[in-house]
Design a protein around this motif. Structure first.
Motif, PDB file in Angstrom:
ATOM      1  N   ASN A 130      41.207  44.842 -36.083  1.00 34.54           N
ATOM      2  CA  ASN A 130      41.638  43.695 -35.932  1.00 34.54           C
ATOM      3  C   ASN A 130      42.442  44.351 -36.649  1.00 34.54           C
ATOM      4  O   ASN A 130      43.764  43.560 -36.612  1.00 34.54           O
ATOM      5  CB  ASN A 130      40.496  42.799 -36.243  1.00 34.54           C
ATOM      6  CG  ASN A 130      40.126  41.938 -35.373  1.00 34.54           C
ATOM      7  OD1 ASN A 130      41.163  41.762 -34.027  1.00 34.54           O
ATOM      8  ND2 ASN A 130      38.969  41.551 -35.277  1.00 34.54           N
ATOM      9  N   ASN A 131      41.817  44.722 -38.164  1.00 41.36           N
ATOM     10  CA  ASN A 131      42.763  44.567 -38.877  1.00 41.36           C
ATOM     11  C   ASN A 131      43.929  46.001 -38.629  1.00 41.36           C
ATOM     12  O   ASN A 131      45.211  45.699 -39.303  1.00 41.36           O
ATOM     13  CB  ASN A 131      42.063  45.696 -40.190  1.00 41.36           C
ATOM     14  CG  ASN A 131      41.967  45.211 -41.454  1.00 41.36           C
ATOM     15  OD1 ASN A 131      42.642  44.755 -41.808  1.00 41.36           O
ATOM     16  ND2 ASN A 131      41.363  45.850 -41.941  1.00 41.36           N
TER      17      ASN A 131
ATOM     18  N   ARG B 121      45.275  45.277 -36.055  1.00 39.75           N
ATOM     19  CA  ARG B 121      46.597  44.176 -35.452  1.00 39.75           C
ATOM     20  C   ARG B 121      47.381  44.072 -36.217  1.00 39.75           C
ATOM     21  O   ARG B 121      48.480  43.379 -35.604  1.00 39.75           O
ATOM     22  CB  ARG B 121      45.111  43.296 -34.687  1.00 39.75           C
ATOM     23  CG  ARG B 121      45.456  44.413 -32.727  1.00 39.75           C
ATOM     24  CD  ARG B 121      44.199  43.864 -31.718  1.00 39.75           C
ATOM     25  NE  ARG B 121      44.954  41.754 -31.664  1.00 39.75           N
ATOM     26  CZ  ARG B 121      43.720  41.447 -31.607  1.00 39.75           C
ATOM     27  NH1 ARG B 121      43.088  41.487 -31.029  1.00 39.75           N
ATOM     28  NH2 ARG B 121      43.585  39.773 -31.748  1.00 39.75           N
ATOM     29  N   ALA B 122      45.893  42.884 -37.025  1.00 38.65           N
ATOM     30  CA  ALA B 122      47.306  42.625 -38.512  1.00 38.65           C
ATOM     31  C   ALA B 122      48.600  43.249 -38.799  1.00 38.65           C
ATOM     32  O   ALA B 122      49.217  42.301 -39.079  1.00 38.65           O
ATOM     33  CB  ALA B 122      46.197  42.291 -39.195  1.00 38.65           C
TER      34      ALA B 122
ATOM     35  N   ILE C  77      36.209  44.852 -36.440  1.00 37.27           N
ATOM     36  CA  ILE C  77      37.033  44.401 -37.453  1.00 37.27           C
ATOM     37  C   ILE C  77      37.960  45.177 -37.803  1.00 37.27           C
ATOM     38  O   ILE C  77      39.342  44.665 -37.863  1.00 37.27           O
ATOM     39  CB  ILE C  77      35.943  44.312 -38.899  1.00 37.27           C
ATOM     40  CG1 ILE C  77      35.148  42.729 -38.241  1.00 37.27           C
ATOM     41  CG2 ILE C  77      37.393  44.314 -40.471  1.00 37.27           C
ATOM     42  CD1 ILE C  77      35.278  42.359 -39.884  1.00 37.27           C
TER      43      ILE C  77
ATOM     44  N   GLU D 151      50.662  43.463 -35.284  1.00 41.14           N
ATOM     45  CA  GLU D 151      51.331  41.864 -34.033  1.00 41.14           C
ATOM     46  C   GLU D 151      52.521  41.488 -35.028  1.00 41.14           C
ATOM     47  O   GLU D 151      53.729  40.997 -34.384  1.00 41.14           O
ATOM     48  CB  GLU D 151      50.204  40.786 -34.284  1.00 41.14           C
ATOM     49  CG  GLU D 151      49.143  41.437 -33.576  1.00 41.14           C
ATOM     50  CD  GLU D 151      49.574  41.430 -32.250  1.00 41.14           C
ATOM     51  OE1 GLU D 151      50.455  41.172 -31.830  1.00 41.14           O
ATOM     52  OE2 GLU D 151      48.303  42.087 -31.470  1.00 41.14           O
TER      53      GLU D 151
END
Lengths: 361, 327, 309
Positions: free
Chosen positions: A7-8, A10-11, A4, A14
């Motif tokens: 992912n964070n 990446r958020a 996670i 991105e």
């Protein structure tokens, strides 16, 4: 859960390419640059500043030198001697015609005077370098170069505007933030005083102050003070309002909870956040200072001879405007263009720094 | 089934031209609304749910906004192709709206009576006296005490909840086919929220009005809606009946939303779930699934192409590469 | 409402008192007097004059004497115009200035709102750009430039209008045109910009969206829902505008040789005619205070959210 976290990361990454973080000032600068009129205004103001304050370094004529043979010459690209001679000869023809028509003997004197002047001028015109001068904006009633005078007048007018704006901003910021931050009786006292000043017709107060001065005193200095003394009202109100609304905001609470003192809160947190609105109001006030100064000078209560401001020049120009319109138009247009540019710049700054402003109009 | 569909939105697109670029606030939204149905549109702020509904009414502020394509078929006619007069006969009459903030949505300078009567006179052709009686009746229905007196007051004399009741009364005064409620309870106190929702529910049932309920809160739609659309970054990512969405969410975003609703029936020691990251800025968004940066199940294909909408059954769709052709 | 008016009225008294007191001492502290400019008078004549005008008394006594006179609406004699009292001077000039001021403000208000509304409705079209450029010009060009240039063009070159004078028998109402235009320019411009901005803001507001969502025609939306809210800021501006017009009329009266109080004010300031300056300040302050007073009441009548309790 490392996945996670990844992912964070990446958020933010991105889509970062689409939402670039920009500082408030950079953003405002971008908005300002998009506003064509504001950019034009900025350039005009910059040119005025360079010309008026660099006048000493630039090849302009003296603004004090009088030349009796060059009185009230119209704007022209020809050398002054030629223009003056042409005008004298025209006058001579007119006079001769008038004399033959009416036979008035008293006009003969004028004719002789003019003939003498023509002879004098013809003798000098090729030898004396002063007749080689070109007055592209004409001359005034003492034969002084209008261009140089207008630049010099601008110097004084703009200086008064600058110093007035700075002084008013200083007083306004100090009293406004004191009132807003401390509240209570201090705020009340300042508020009452501001209210009282508001209910005075304030230019009239300046007129009274100016009329009280003993003649020959340093009127420019007093003018600075007089105008600044009563112009801080709006700034102080605006700053006060801004400080009050910021005072109760979370970030100031946070600073206070971390033990920051009043001085630190005012100077590090409240004022920087009010800076935008202070700049806006100061820019918009700047032209009104120039107007007020010129207004007083126009009435004969401001800058007095030998000094001159735009207002003095306009009021001198009004005297002979029927015969010598350039004497009015040159300073009037120069001043108007500058004020126009300042107003556009001020509007642009307001839109750029305070896009959600409720004060646009 | 299809004959009682009163509103059909097909591939609706609403774009805003901003200095920063083209903002595709609504990018290909389709849904149906049946007579008397309550449809919930759920999404985070900025997902395009309000713009969708403003577009249905053709109320998008223009410039900078414009409707870039699609159809909005209301009772057989495409609203987007109507004349200005035509759409005005629908607004406030066949389709009416209530908005988020009742404090700013009523004109502070006009009495409630003036604001209510003008709609009734306009659409129903009643004279002023009859219109006023009707308005008083509507206020009474909406639960305003002493409506005969209060109708002659100004909005600032009402509390927030009461103003929203006035808005509801005003919106329903012409017995519209559709009521669009744009976050009707967000600006209100929690205790009042339930009352307002209950009122909308009760009145719409009584008048046979279909409701489009826009909200960011799944909790609000759970009790009220027959079907639900979940919106993300200007598109509908999942659509289905309320039961289907809650019992069997398919899209990872919907799953995340449901996981993040606090539940009373399961005692849990775990922290409440929250979807990582932020909703994207939809300006100049590339062709990709806009949710992939926040998605735990993102695949390579998600980054390069927007997923095809997979039909999972009657009125049940999901836009995700995990379903349909992608898999 | 009536209680508000009474209270508001009473609050004016200390303000006026302070203004009169301040200007009295300010002027008396100034070096030089009304009689110092002329050629040296013999000391005994000077002493006579001083006694006649009670200027030999202590300052405080002079102050109380003056205040007593002012309370009886007696503003004293003019030091310069030997046969006239300040009351006479101002009494003759006051109606002229008030007429000029109200006509200028009225024109500014009428033209300003019309231009502002047109501009807002044609937002970002050429009409808007044209109107707003004219407005910035109106704000940028000072009255003492507009006045002479108008005079140069329309009176001296084209000879359509008389150069100066006030309702003199031959030129009549034509004498009013240039002074009114000169005086109203900045206020017209400001009101136009203000009403445009305010109108645009209200047109974007939630309650106007509600009105549109009800199916009202755009013209009805503007007339019934936009205009009132949009015009309120203009009403608040009327106070400052009035005060600006008063100051502006000083210059305009000077340029066009209009016998109003502004002209008297400048003359007396140049002549150090103290009683006249004081009288003028008092009259100006009363006008200003009264204008703000009216604006406050007007605002309360227009905005239902304000109640006077």
């Amino acid at each position: 859960m490392p996945s996670i976290d990844k992912n964070n990361d990446r958020a933010t990454n991105e889509f970062n390419q689409y939402v670039k973080p920009v500082s408030l000032w950079a953003d405002a600068w971008k908005r300002l640059r998009r506003n064509k009129m504001a950019v034009l205004g900025m350039w005009i103001v910059a040119i005025y500043m360079v010309v008026t304050f660099g006048a000493a370094l630039l090849p302009f004529k003296s603004y004090t030198e009088q030349e009796m043979l060059h009185i009230n010459l119209p704007p022209s690209f020809k050398p002054a001697g030629v223009v003056a001679l042409g005008r004298l000869e025209e006058r001579k023809v007119e006079l001769e015609a008038a004399i033959t028509r009416s036979g008035r003997a008293d006009l003969k004197q004028d004719l002789t005077r003019i003939e003498n002047e023509i002879i004098q001028l013809k003798g000098e015109v090729d030898t004396d370098p002063k007749h080689k001068r070109v007055y592209i904006l004409g001359t005034d009633y003492l034969g002084r170069d209008m261009l140089a005078r207008t630049i010099y007048g601008g110097q004084i007018s703009i200086m008064i505007g600058l110093i007035g704006t700075l002084t008013a901003a200083m007083i306004g910021i100090v009293l406004g933030s004191l009132g807003g931050y401390l509240g209570g009786w201090v705020d009340n006292l300042i508020g009452r005083f501001v209210d009282l000043m508001y209910s005075l017709p304030y230019m009239l107060v300046v007129i009274i102050i100016m009329s009280m001065l003993p003649t020959g005193s340093n009127s420019i200095f007093v003018l600075y003070i007089a105008i600044a003394m009563i112009s801080w009202l709006t700034i102080s109100r605006v700053v006060r309002g801004q400080i009050i609304s910021l005072k109760n905001s979370e970030f100031v609470e946070a600073a206070r909870s971390m033990g920051a003192g009043s001085g630190r809160i005012i100077f590090r947190h409240l004022l920087p956040n009010s800076l935008g609105i202070i700049i806006i109001y100061s820019t918009l006030q700047f032209p009104s200072f120039i107007m007020n100064e010129s207004f007083l000078s126009f009435l004969g209560l401001g800058v007095s001879a030998p000094r001159a401001s735009w207002g003095t020049l306009v009021s001198e120009g009004v005297q002979g405007m029927q015969l010598y319109p350039w004497r009015l138009l040159v300073p009037a247009v120069s001043m108007t263009v500058f004020l126009f540019a300042m107003n556009f710049l001020g509007d642009g700054l307001r839109d750029a720094l305070d896009p959600q402003s409720k004060n646009r109009n | 089934m299809t004959d009682d569909v009163i509103l059909q939105v097909k591939d609706l697109k609403a774009y805003f031209k901003l200095d920063e670029g083209l903002l595709k606030a609504v990018d290909g939204v389709s849904f149906d609304l049946r007579k008397g149905e309550t449809l919930g549109i759920v999404g985070e702020s900025g997902s395009g749910k309000s713009v969708t509904n403003l577009a249905i009414m053709r109320l998008i502020p223009s410039p900078p906004g414009h409707i870039a394509g699609g159809e909005v078929v209301f009772m057989g006619d495409d609203i987007l192709k109507m004349s200005d007069d035509g759409i005005r006969k629908i607004r406030g009459n066949k389709i009416s709206m209530i908005f988020q903030d009742p404090m700013t949505c009523l004109n502070p300078f006009l009495k409630i009576s003036t604001q209510m009567i003008e709609t009734i006179v306009l659409h129903q052709g009643l004279d002023k006296k009859a219109a006023k009686e009707k308005a008083v009746d509507m206020l009474k229905l909406a639960g305003i005490p002493a409506p005969e007196k209060r109708i002659d007051q100004y909005p600032h004399q009402f509390s927030g909840g009461m103003r929203q009741r006035v808005m509801i009364a005003m919106a329903l005064s012409c017995e519209p086919e559709i009521l669009i409620a744009d976050e009707p309870t967000t600006a209100l106190d929690v205790t009042i929220q339930a009352q307002i929702l209950e009122l909308i529910n009760e009145l719409s049932e009584r008048l046979g009005t279909a409701v489009i309920l826009i909200t960011h809160s799944l909790g609000v739609v759970a009790g009220m809606c027959d079907s639900i659309c979940v919106m993300y970054a200007g598109r509908i990512v999942e659509r289905g009946t309320a039961d289907e969405i809650f019992s069997d969410p398919r899209h990872p975003y919907t799953q995340g939303l449901i996981k993040s609703v606090p539940r009373l029936d399961k005692v849990s020691t775990q922290r409440l779930y929250s979807i990582p990251g932020q909703p994207p800025n939809v300006i100049n968004l590339p062709d990709c699934c806009p949710f992939f940066p926040r998605c735990e199940r993102a695949m390579d294909v998600c980054k390069t192409k927007y997923p095809k909408v997979a039909e999972l059954g009657d009125k049940r769709t999901v836009a995700c590469w995990l379903y349909g052709e992608g898999k | 409402m009536s209680r508000f008016i009474v209270r508001r009225f009473l609050s004016v008294i200390p303000t006026l008192f302070i203004i009169v007191t301040l200007s009295f001492f300010l002027i008396r502290l100034a070096p030089g007097g009304p009689f110092s400019g002329e050629k040296k008078l013999p000391p005994e004549i000077m002493a006579n004059i001083m006694r006649k005008y009670h200027m030999d008394e202590p300052l405080v006594k002079q102050y109380f004497r003056y205040m007593g006179d002012v309370l009886q609406f007696d503003l004293g004699p003019s030091y310069r115009y030997k046969d006239q009292t300040v009351n006479d001077l101002i009494g003759n000039a006051f109606p002229v200035s008030v007429m000029l001021g109200t006509m200028a403000l009225g024109t500014a208000l009428l033209l300003g709102t019309i231009v502002g509304i047109t501009s807002a409705l044609k937002q970002n079209k050429w009409q808007d750009y044209a109107a707003m450029s004219v407005a910035v010009l109106g704000i940028s060009v000072p009255a003492f430039v507009v006045g002479p240039i108008l005079m140069l063009i329309f009176a001296l070159k084209l000879k359509w209008l008389p150069t100066s004078g006030w309702l003199s028998s031959r030129a009549g109402a034509l004498t009013l045109i240039m002074p009114i235009i000169t005086l109203m320019m900045p206020y017209f411009a400001y009101i136009a910009r203000m009403s445009r901005g305010s109108l645009i803001e209200v047109m974007r507001s939630d309650y106007v969206r509600t009105a549109r969502a009800k199916g009202l025609k755009e013209s009805v939306v503007i007339r019934k829902h936009v205009l009132k809210g949009a015009m309120l800021p203009i009403v608040t501006y009327l106070g400052p505008a009035f005060s600006g017009i008063i100051t502006g009329s000083v210059v305009v009266e000077q340029i066009f040789v209009i016998p109003g109080i502004g002209r008297i004010f400048v003359q007396s300031a140049l002549n150090r005619d103290y009683t006249v300056i004081m009288g003028d300040v008092i009259v100006y302050s009363i006008i200003l205070i009264a204008a703000n007073f009216v604006v406050d009441i007007l605002y309360g009548l227009l905005d239902p959210r304000i109640s006077y309790k």
